[in-house]
Design an enzyme around this catalytic site. Structure first.
Site, mmCIF file in Angstrom:
data_model
loop_
_atom_site.group_PDB
_atom_site.id
_atom_site.type_symbol
_atom_site.label_atom_id
_atom_site.label_comp_id
_atom_site.label_asym_id
_atom_site.label_seq_id
_atom_site.Cartn_x
_atom_site.Cartn_y
_atom_site.Cartn_z
ATOM 1 N N HIS A 210 0.320 -1.044 -0.597
ATOM 2 C CA HIS A 210 0.173 -0.203 -0.055
ATOM 3 C C HIS A 210 1.501 1.198 -0.102
ATOM 4 O O HIS A 210 -0.102 2.376 -0.223
ATOM 5 C CB HIS A 210 -1.079 -0.071 1.088
ATOM 6 C CG HIS A 210 -0.561 0.424 2.289
ATOM 7 N ND1 HIS A 210 0.133 -0.957 3.118
ATOM 8 C CD2 HIS A 210 -0.370 1.421 3.172
ATOM 9 C CE1 HIS A 210 0.670 0.096 3.903
ATOM 10 N NE2 HIS A 210 0.652 1.176 4.265
HETATM 11 C C1 UD1 Z 1 -2.078 5.839 5.091
HETATM 12 C C2 UD1 Z 1 -0.513 6.832 5.694
HETATM 13 C C3 UD1 Z 1 0.135 5.100 6.016
HETATM 14 C C4 UD1 Z 1 -0.034 4.251 6.506
HETATM 15 C C5 UD1 Z 1 -1.521 3.951 6.089
HETATM 16 C C6 UD1 Z 1 -1.820 3.120 6.597
HETATM 17 C C7 UD1 Z 1 -0.225 8.456 5.579
HETATM 18 C C8 UD1 Z 1 0.683 9.549 4.646
HETATM 19 N N1 UD1 Z 1 -0.602 7.503 5.003
HETATM 20 O O1 UD1 Z 1 -2.222 5.417 4.237
HETATM 21 O O2 UD1 Z 1 1.930 5.488 7.256
HETATM 22 O O3 UD1 Z 1 0.714 2.795 7.128
HETATM 23 O O4 UD1 Z 1 -2.703 4.747 5.726
HETATM 24 O O5 UD1 Z 1 -3.322 1.529 6.120
HETATM 25 O O6 UD1 Z 1 -0.801 8.880 6.657
HETATM 26 N N2 UD1 Z 1 -9.380 4.680 1.088
HETATM 27 C C9 UD1 Z 1 -10.501 4.389 1.004
HETATM 28 N N3 UD1 Z 1 -10.821 4.330 2.454
HETATM 29 C C10 UD1 Z 1 -9.892 4.158 3.276
HETATM 30 C C11 UD1 Z 1 -9.408 4.980 3.622
HETATM 31 C C12 UD1 Z 1 -8.534 5.376 2.392
HETATM 32 O O7 UD1 Z 1 -11.333 3.792 -0.254
HETATM 33 O O8 UD1 Z 1 -11.082 3.960 4.372
HETATM 34 C C13 UD1 Z 1 -8.402 4.730 -0.357
HETATM 35 C C14 UD1 Z 1 -9.167 6.249 -0.425
HETATM 36 O O9 UD1 Z 1 -9.017 6.501 -2.104
HETATM 37 C C15 UD1 Z 1 -7.778 7.196 -0.371
HETATM 38 C C16 UD1 Z 1 -6.611 5.974 -0.690
HETATM 39 O O10 UD1 Z 1 -6.977 5.026 -0.214
HETATM 40 O O11 UD1 Z 1 -7.322 8.368 -1.406
HETATM 41 C C17 UD1 Z 1 -5.408 5.999 0.671
HETATM 42 O O12 UD1 Z 1 -5.587 7.295 2.018
HETATM 43 P P1 UD1 Z 1 -4.857 7.726 2.599
HETATM 44 O O13 UD1 Z 1 -5.159 7.265 4.229
HETATM 45 O O14 UD1 Z 1 -4.430 8.982 1.991
HETATM 46 O O15 UD1 Z 1 -3.197 6.949 2.740
HETATM 47 P P2 UD1 Z 1 -3.131 5.182 2.902
HETATM 48 O O16 UD1 Z 1 -2.276 5.055 1.438
HETATM 49 O O17 UD1 Z 1 -3.832 4.386 3.468
HETATM 50 N N1 UDP Z 2 -4.733 -5.602 8.884
HETATM 51 C C1 UDP Z 2 -5.300 -6.414 8.739
HETATM 52 N N2 UDP Z 2 -5.914 -7.116 8.267
HETATM 53 C C2 UDP Z 2 -5.316 -6.412 6.226
HETATM 54 C C3 UDP Z 2 -4.350 -6.585 6.196
HETATM 55 C C4 UDP Z 2 -3.573 -6.079 7.769
HETATM 56 O O1 UDP Z 2 -5.668 -6.316 9.915
HETATM 57 O O2 UDP Z 2 -6.365 -6.985 5.054
HETATM 58 C C5 UDP Z 2 -3.245 -5.148 9.777
HETATM 59 C C6 UDP Z 2 -2.277 -5.819 10.465
HETATM 60 O O3 UDP Z 2 -2.492 -6.662 11.098
HETATM 61 C C7 UDP Z 2 -1.385 -5.049 10.810
HETATM 62 C C8 UDP Z 2 -2.032 -3.691 10.122
HETATM 63 O O4 UDP Z 2 -3.366 -3.994 9.362
HETATM 64 O O5 UDP Z 2 -1.253 -4.342 11.946
HETATM 65 C C9 UDP Z 2 -1.321 -2.970 8.884
HETATM 66 O O6 UDP Z 2 -1.551 -1.831 8.695
HETATM 67 P P1 UDP Z 2 -0.539 -1.176 6.962
HETATM 68 O O7 UDP Z 2 -0.458 -2.187 6.130
HETATM 69 O O8 UDP Z 2 -2.330 -0.812 6.470
HETATM 70 O O9 UDP Z 2 0.106 -0.294 7.410
HETATM 71 P P2 UDP Z 2 1.323 -0.089 8.222
HETATM 72 O O10 UDP Z 2 1.401 -0.941 9.100
HETATM 73 O O11 UDP Z 2 2.396 -0.166 7.098
HETATM 74 O O12 UDP Z 2 1.507 1.422 8.453
#
Ligand code: UD1
Ligand code: UDP
Length: 361
Positions: A210
């Site tokens: 992601h």
């Molecule tokens: C964010 C964090 C990242 C973290 C990740 C965990 C920042 C800069 N990034 O990245 O550090 O590792 O969360 O998963 O804060 N979207 C949905 N539904 C949701 C959330 C997001 O559809 O509930 C989609 C939207 O299209 C959105 C995209 O995902 O534009 C990215 O979401 P965003 O929260 O901006 O960044 P993440 O990639 O989720």
């Molecule tokens: N996770 C989850 N369901 C999924 C994928 C990940 O519950 O389908 C959990 C995973 O166990 C971990 C957390 O989400 O605790 C990691 O989140 P993510 O990879 O989105 O973010 P990051 O840790 O890189 O910030």
């Protein structure tokens, strides 16, 4: 009074031991959800599965550009802090929620001359790559916080090296260990996710992707997916891929066809723990997955150029492979041959209680 600010999937999971500790001790606290994550499978499922109380506030900021999202969160956080006047604001990790929560609290004078204290959970992690938004966020949070809860000695050393006074730093372990220990047993009492997906223990590879720098770049994403398909062809094992919404959006917009993947919606934490603990190997760019696989003694290949979890590499649980297909394939081969005899470097599962003890004093 404590204000616990969270907004994304990993923050909900890693704050859960702290929320449980507050509940157990009947402490005065509230939870402020920024709404950075909002889809059911990225947000509410974790409150339900982990038995957490519903957030007291939800700012519903949703998805936006970095600046817009940070600004919207700051505005909302300031409003709540001025109203509730907490003594300490807790943030966890390195998301935009953390950056905005920290900035808003650090300039918010709710009583007297000092702004609200910030406590940063998971302080001191560094990838040393400032092109990552998360690296910017964690540096700012660390330098503005009054309490820095470093998961490991190495994280503490990064903070000391940057001039942060030692008396602000507490090495507590990572709350992810608490969350894994607390929920692993529970996850085994649930429906068998591995079987329901037609898989066998150690008969599949688990993939998560992601990171903005991996999935928003078409050429890089195609290279990574091709490398993973080659591993599927060599091992004959399916690639189980719970697809993050950012990645789902990018795969659709680049019109990619994936071979060898079993793509599923993101799953709840209890289901994901089952998938992780039974996988032959995890291939990921997630911070949390690097930690959890290390704790669960499942080998991991990190599809990035750097990691802010070097402890996983030092103990032999993880290889940072970069994003070229050849190096991902080579790292997967190497990790699948290794014995799984490493020690968990992230603590004993009591980080949440330790953090609450320090703050309560
Ligand atoms: C964010 C964090 C990242 C973290 C990740 C965990 C920042 C800069 N990034 O990245 O550090 O590792 O969360 O998963 O804060 N979207 C949905 N539904 C949701 C959330 C997001 O559809 O509930 C989609 C939207 O299209 C959105 C995209 O995902 O534009 C990215 O979401 P965003 O929260 O901006 O960044 P993440 O990639 O989720
Ligand atoms: N996770 C989850 N369901 C999924 C994928 C990940 O519950 O389908 C959990 C995973 O166990 C971990 C957390 O989400 O605790 C990691 O989140 P993510 O990879 O989105 O973010 P990051 O840790 O890189 O910030």
């Amino acid at each position: 009074m404590f204000a616990i600010i969270l907004g994304t999937r990993p923050e909900i999971i890693k704050m859960s031991p702290i929320i449980r500790s507050c509940e157990r001790e009947s402490l005065d606290y509230f939870v402020l959800h920024t709404g950075q994550h909002y889809s059911y499978e990225m947000d509410r499922v974790f409150f339900e599965e982990l038995g957490l109380p519903a957030p007291d506030f939800n700012l519903d900021v949703g998805s936006k550009s970095h600046a817009e999202q940070t600004g919207a969160i700051m505005t909302g956080v300031e409003r709540v802090l001025l109203d509730k006047k907490p003594d300490v604001v807790l943030v966890q990790g390195d998301t935009n929620t953390v950056l905005a929560g920290t900035l808003a609290a650090s300039k918010c004078y709710v009583r007297g001359k000092s702004p609200v204290d910030v406590a940063h959970v998971e302080a001191g992690l560094r990838s040393f790559d400032r092109t990552m938004p998360e690296e910017v966020n964690r540096i700012v949070a660390d330098h503005l916080s009054r309490y820095l809860f470093a998961p490991t000695e190495q994280a503490r050393e990064h903070l000391i090296h940057e001039g942060i006074p030692d008396d602000k730093i507490h090495v507590t372990g990572n709350t992810i260990v608490d969350a894994v220990f607390e929920n692993l047993v529970l996850s085994k009492t649930r429906a068998d996710t591995v079987k329901d997906l037609g898989l066998t223990p150690e008969g599949y590879l688990l993939v998560t992707l992601h990171r903005q720098e991996n999935v928003d770049n078409k050429k890089r994403l195609i290279g990574i997916l091709n490398g993973l398909t080659c591993i599927h062809e060599e091992t004959g094992m399916p690639l189980v891929f719970p697809v993050h919404p950012r990645t789902e959006k990018m795969i659709a917009s680049f019109q990619l066809n994936l071979k060898g993947f079993q793509m599923i919606k993101p799953v709840g934490f209890l289901e994901f723990l089952q998938l992780e603990s039974n996988a032959r190997l995890a291939l990921t760019d997630s911070g949390g997955v690097q930690e959890e696989t290390c704790i669960l003694k499942v080998p991991c290949v990190t599809i990035r150029d750097s990691t802010e979890r070097p402890e996983t590499v030092t103990v032999g649980a993880n290889i940072v492979a970069g994003f070229n297909p050849g190096s991902i394939i080579k790292a997967a081969d190497e990790m699948m041959r290794k014995p799984r005899s490493w020690e968990n470097p992230f603590g004993d599962g009591n980080a949440g209680n330790r953090i609450i003890q320090v703050l309560s004093q």
